[in-house]
Write an enzyme that holds these catalytic residues in place. Structure first.
Site, mmCIF file in Angstrom:
data_model
loop_
_atom_site.group_PDB
_atom_site.id
_atom_site.type_symbol
_atom_site.label_atom_id
_atom_site.label_comp_id
_atom_site.label_asym_id
_atom_site.label_seq_id
_atom_site.Cartn_x
_atom_site.Cartn_y
_atom_site.Cartn_z
ATOM 1 N N LYS A 1 85.786 89.554 -23.039
ATOM 2 C CA LYS A 1 85.625 90.128 -21.697
ATOM 3 C C LYS A 1 85.511 91.645 -21.889
ATOM 4 O O LYS A 1 86.492 92.330 -22.167
ATOM 5 C CB LYS A 1 86.845 89.774 -20.834
ATOM 6 C CG LYS A 1 86.766 90.333 -19.429
ATOM 7 C CD LYS A 1 87.637 91.578 -19.346
ATOM 8 C CE LYS A 1 87.576 92.299 -18.036
ATOM 9 N NZ LYS A 1 86.435 93.172 -17.860
ATOM 10 N N GLY B 1 93.062 99.152 -24.668
ATOM 11 C CA GLY B 1 92.918 99.741 -23.346
ATOM 12 C C GLY B 1 94.164 100.515 -22.978
ATOM 13 O O GLY B 1 94.879 101.019 -23.853
ATOM 14 N N SER B 2 94.440 100.568 -21.691
ATOM 15 C CA SER B 2 95.531 101.406 -21.215
ATOM 16 C C SER B 2 96.891 100.705 -21.377
ATOM 17 O O SER B 2 96.957 99.477 -21.494
ATOM 18 C CB SER B 2 95.303 101.754 -19.751
ATOM 19 O OG SER B 2 95.286 100.566 -18.988
ATOM 20 N N ASN B 3 97.949 101.500 -21.324
ATOM 21 C CA ASN B 3 99.289 100.950 -21.538
ATOM 22 C C ASN B 3 99.709 99.972 -20.454
ATOM 23 O O ASN B 3 100.305 98.939 -20.740
ATOM 24 C CB ASN B 3 100.310 102.085 -21.624
ATOM 25 C CG ASN B 3 100.280 102.712 -22.985
ATOM 26 O OD1 ASN B 3 99.233 103.182 -23.408
ATOM 27 N ND2 ASN B 3 101.397 102.699 -23.688
ATOM 28 N N VAL C 1 97.946 98.013 -18.471
ATOM 29 C CA VAL C 1 97.280 96.714 -18.589
ATOM 30 C C VAL C 1 97.767 95.990 -19.851
ATOM 31 O O VAL C 1 98.091 94.799 -19.821
ATOM 32 C CB VAL C 1 95.740 96.895 -18.611
ATOM 33 C CG1 VAL C 1 95.051 95.580 -18.934
ATOM 34 C CG2 VAL C 1 95.261 97.435 -17.274
ATOM 35 N N GLY C 2 97.868 96.725 -20.934
ATOM 36 C CA GLY C 2 98.275 96.117 -22.199
ATOM 37 C C GLY C 2 99.643 95.455 -22.104
ATOM 38 O O GLY C 2 99.842 94.334 -22.586
ATOM 39 N N GLU D 1 96.317 97.636 -28.559
ATOM 40 C CA GLU D 1 96.111 99.029 -28.986
ATOM 41 C C GLU D 1 95.865 99.842 -27.724
ATOM 42 O O GLU D 1 94.954 99.541 -26.953
ATOM 43 C CB GLU D 1 94.937 99.138 -29.958
ATOM 44 C CG GLU D 1 95.242 98.572 -31.337
ATOM 45 C CD GLU D 1 96.476 99.161 -31.999
ATOM 46 O OE1 GLU D 1 96.830 100.322 -31.719
ATOM 47 O OE2 GLU D 1 97.117 98.440 -32.796
ATOM 48 N N CYS E 1 90.588 107.357 -27.919
ATOM 49 C CA CYS E 1 92.040 107.163 -27.936
ATOM 50 C C CYS E 1 92.684 108.135 -28.919
ATOM 51 O O CYS E 1 93.848 108.492 -28.768
ATOM 52 C CB CYS E 1 92.378 105.729 -28.301
ATOM 53 S SG CYS E 1 91.560 105.200 -29.797
ATOM 54 N N GLN F 1 87.089 108.067 -13.625
ATOM 55 C CA GLN F 1 87.544 108.819 -14.803
ATOM 56 C C GLN F 1 87.450 110.319 -14.526
ATOM 57 O O GLN F 1 88.364 111.085 -14.859
ATOM 58 C CB GLN F 1 86.678 108.422 -16.004
ATOM 59 C CG GLN F 1 87.283 108.758 -17.337
ATOM 60 C CD GLN F 1 88.667 108.156 -17.540
ATOM 61 O OE1 GLN F 1 88.906 107.012 -17.206
ATOM 62 N NE2 GLN F 1 89.590 108.953 -18.049
ATOM 63 N N GLU G 1 98.425 110.771 -20.925
ATOM 64 C CA GLU G 1 97.069 110.703 -21.463
ATOM 65 C C GLU G 1 96.066 111.059 -20.356
ATOM 66 O O GLU G 1 96.104 110.466 -19.275
ATOM 67 C CB GLU G 1 96.784 109.292 -21.973
ATOM 68 C CG GLU G 1 95.433 109.172 -22.635
ATOM 69 C CD GLU G 1 95.141 107.756 -23.115
ATOM 70 O OE1 GLU G 1 95.346 106.814 -22.346
ATOM 71 O OE2 GLU G 1 94.704 107.613 -24.269
#
Ligand code: TAP
Length: 487
Positions: free
Chosen positions: A180, A233-235, A237-238, A255, A289, A336, A390
């Site tokens: 995805k 991706g982002s923290n 979501v991760g 990651e 990143c 963004q 970030e």
């Protein structure tokens, strides 16, 4: 699902065919350098369609894992050849879809090709060890077995390299995949998947479903037939994905973000430090990143470093990454851009001094895009938001320190630990940095961004779930060890 000819709307690739989503819902993919340029339409697929893709992947994996590693490698070599033949076209699509400059997009596509070839070769390398048994009449050894179906969830900032550095090892070790991609980069990935199609992978081994993360990504996370999820991706979501996988006992690899520091010591080669800081912070519009976001400089060289940094920053040409002579493209999307502008305001509010940039670019060539100036703040303290969170944009926070010890303390004073670099000519300073810097990637006299495909890559602290990607390290995630005792 009904089978259709692929047109401007990019379809899902499931069980070896391009299929339309029953949702009928699509989103336009817009060029962030010029939103009047529509690259194509991305389907907003459904949970049911994701589950169907997983079901096909599960069936296909049974035959795929029976092939020899060498035979699986042949498919990867073919995919690399096809991708190479389409490098210019796919790189151009990447630039139009997410904005990085064409030379960067070409470099990334070339990296994707090299990764495919690297993992194709893995098919012939060892997958186990012989371990002496206490029973002299027994043979004991380990073997690596695939996980089964792997869900691959990727961000938009490296639309070719990141999907490939996940798909290639997954496939060579005998897994099937359902990927995805991020919505902002789904068309570029569809073109990469076309290369896998042309390489002749058996139906169902490689599948792609596009749509929203909260639907498709969540469906992969929840599906009991997905044996592992690899995510970048982002923290926020991760962590949700990690919790979902943990709850049902699936393997996961996350990651995530970074807040990467560069330390400039008093004995540094200042010109090298300046060039590397510019490249690390502003290439890809700061959307790596591993991008440099904090620059911690010893007082003795602070003013010299600052003046040179400002002079070089003033030379940066910002514009449409397809045009020659452009060094920095737009932010990848409106949201963004708004995030970057929000952090710039935050920096001003909290008392940092804006030295350069700070604005959205407007006027001819800019009005239809999401362009922001390369931005530098000074008088930043470690507790400020722009020194902690970030930003994922072209923003540098300059922090002045009076000792290297202090520099290292500040460098470690964030929740992230992805990459970090130091500029120094002193071997002791280098070694202290290597020993005490809390980051998965530490670089000396080299910019914070930059990874090599044959070396492990991943973060410490909140940047990662502590597994590693790329190189031989990828084997740890994409396989399980089976210990075999034969008598
Ligand atoms: P995210 O917003 O986290 O999106 C990453 C992927 O997750 C996208 O495909 C997204 O789909 C999907 N997703 C969103 N919600 C989901 C959910 N509830 N369940 C499952 N999947 C979901 O990140 P991004 O903005 O694309 O990328 C930027 C971030 O990636 C930064 O934090 C950056 O540091 C990080 N990054 C890290 C690395 C490494 S190696 N550490 C490398 C590159 C980037 P949608 O497209 O639909 O949102």
């Amino acid at each position: 699902m009904t089978v259709e000819t692929k047109k401007e709307t990019y379809l899902n690739y499931v069980n070896g065919a391009w299929v339309a989503s029953t949702s009928g819902e699509t989103k336009p993919s817009l060029n962030p350098a010029n939103t009047k340029d529509v690259i194509g339409y991305v389907q907003m697929s459904t949970k049911e369609e994701t589950d169907q893709a997983v079901a096909h992947a599960k069936v296909a994996q049974k035959a795929w894992k029976k092939l020899s590693g060498n035979d699986r490698g042949t498919f990867l070599y073919k995919a690399a050849d096809v991708l190479e033949s389409r490098l210019d076209e796919i790189a151009e699509c990447m630039t139009r879809e997410m904005g990085k400059t064409l030379p960067e997009a070409k470099g990334e596509t070339a990296r994707g090709i090299a990764i495919l070839r690297y993992y194709a070769g893995e098919g012939l390398r060892k997958v186990g060890d012989v371990i002496p048994s206490t029973d002299s009449k027994a043979l004991m050894f380990t073997s690596r077995v695939p996980l089964g179906v792997v869900g691959v969830i990727t961000p938009w900032n490296f639309p070719v390299a990141i999907p490939i550095w996940k798909m290639a090892p997954a496939l060579i070790y005998g897994n099937s995949i359902v990927i995805k991609p991020a919505q902002e980069a789904a068309i570029t990935l569809a073109k990469v998947i076309e290369c896998f199609e042309e390489a002749g992978f058996p139906a169902g081994v490689v599948n792609m479903v596009t749509g929203s993360g909260s639907v498709i990504g969540q469906a992969l996370t929840d599906n009991p037939d997905v044996n592992g999820i690899t995510f970048t991706g982002s923290n926020g979501v991760g962590k949700g994905i990690g919790q979902g996988c943990l709850a049902r006992g699936a393997k996961y690899q996350l990651e995530m973000g970074g807040k990467n520091p560069v330390i400039v010591a008093a004995d540094a080669d200042i010109d090298l430090a300046v060039d590397s800081t510019i490249s690390g912070a502003f290439r890809s519009t700061g959307q790596k990143c591993t991008a440099t976001s904090r620059v911690i400089v010893e007082a003795a060289v602070y003013e010299t470093f600052k003046e040179k940094l400002l002079a070089k920053t003033a030379e940066i040409t910002v514009g449409d990454g397809l045009e020659s002579g452009i060094w920095m493209g737009p932010s990848a999307s409106e949201s963004q851009l708004n995030t970057v502008l929000h952090y710039i305001e935050k920096g001003k509010e909290e008392g940092a001094t804006l030295l350069a940039g700070g604005n959205r670019l407007t006027g001819e060539g800019y009005d239809n895009g999401f362009f922001v100036e390369p931005t530098i703040f000074e008088n930043v303290t470690s507790d400020m938001t722009i020194a902690q969170e970030e930003i994922f944009g072209p923003v540098i926070a300059l922090i002045q320190v009076n000792s290297l010890e202090n520099a290292l303390t500040i460098a470690n004073d964030v929740e992230f630990g992805l990459s970090a670099s130091i500029f120094t000519s002193n071997i002791q300073s280098m070694l202290s940095f290597v020993e005490d810097m809390e980051a998965g990637l530490v670089r000396i006299n080299s910019e914070s961004a930059g990874v090599e495909l044959q070396a492990p890559f991943g973060g410490m602290k909140q940047s990662s779930s502590h597994s590693r990607e790329q190189g031989e390290a990828a084997k740890e995630f994409f396989t399980s060890i089976k210990t075999v005792f034969v008598k």
